[in-house]
Scaffold this active site. Sequence first.
Site, PDB file in Angstrom:
ATOM      1  N   GLY A  40      29.462  14.027  42.305  1.00 41.46           N
ATOM      2  CA  GLY A  40      29.466  13.501  41.024  1.00 41.46           C
ATOM      3  C   GLY A  40      30.108  14.579  40.037  1.00 41.46           C
ATOM      4  N   GLU A 189      23.637   0.554  39.207  1.00 42.47           N
ATOM      5  CA  GLU A 189      22.527   1.591  38.848  1.00 42.47           C
ATOM      6  C   GLU A 189      21.432   1.078  37.904  1.00 42.47           C
ATOM      7  OE1 GLU A 189      25.242   5.291  40.347  1.00 42.47           O
ATOM      8  OE2 GLU A 189      25.197   4.797  38.270  1.00 42.47           O
ATOM      9  N   ASP A 254      33.808   8.664  38.273  1.00 42.71           N
ATOM     10  CA  ASP A 254      33.853   9.900  37.900  1.00 42.71           C
ATOM     11  C   ASP A 254      35.012  10.306  37.222  1.00 42.71           C
ATOM     12  OD1 ASP A 254      31.617  10.477  39.350  1.00 42.71           O
ATOM     13  OD2 ASP A 254      32.764  10.907  41.270  1.00 42.71           O
TER      14      ASP A 254
END
Length: 317
Positions: A40, A189, A254
């Site tokens: 990440g 998430e 990202d």
Amino acid sequence: MSSILTITLNPTVDLFGEVGVVRPIRKVRVSNQRYAPGGGGINVARVIDTIGGEVEAVFLAGGPTGSWLDTLLARDGIRRQMVPISGDTRVAFAVQESGSGFDYRFVPNGPAVSNEEVKPCLEIVRRHPAEYVVASGSLPEKVTPDIYAKMAKIVAEKGGRFVLDSSGDGLRVTLEESRVFLVKPSLGELEQFVGHELDEQSAREAAVSLVKRGVAEMVAVTMGAHGALLVTAEDVLRMPTPRVKVRSAIGAGDSFLGAMVSALAGGWAVKGAFHLGIAAGAAAVLTPGTELCRREDIRSLYPMSPDADTELLAGLV
């Protein structure tokens, strides 16, 4: 532009290739292999560097694969600090099936890392002059889940801004024990964090709740092809993803985060930075495999926003 520090505690060497058809048992020949530094925070640093931001990447790495990762970052000209560990850095492998266009991704957990091995990262965060610190990626095995919370507190004490993009315990404990400037969960998430499935309205409510509780100044929820949602104390912004031909969705999140943080560090208003993140995320899906967004694609996609500021864009990318 303010400097940016990225933290990657569980990086990868990313291998990508193309196959005709994925089959069991028989050998599947791979063509057009590519090798890239990954994880990440490293990906965020690559994006920031691509669009002209001032960034330094800090990462844990060990063994021959750790040296390989450092070599790949040197090849790409990324400023970096490697913190050595005893375990071997993981290698992730992805292939794209040409017939279906599907990506198949194989990601190992990575090495176990002791809390003693992570301590130097805390010291780097403490002494580094960066105004923005971005902690992105999964936590290695054995590392206590409050490590990002500790970093967030150090950054806050220095008057900096801590940005978090993680999942599971890394996300949960950080939001329980500290306050962050920006948190960027994907929809999945965020669902894992709240403990149940979310539609767009309930995702908005969950993000608003985090801001109202003082957990984060800003919450950006990325929703893949459906765009993203940004919640601040002043506003709730929703923007769809530009329609583009998808080659690979790897690295889109990202790219979104790297571009948005670059813009904020460059003095952009929040709305413009959010739109630049959307453009960069869309630009990432135009590239194959582990290749991230390209400057020219961000430039072409950003003006699709009704609030495009081409003068600011020229100064950044």
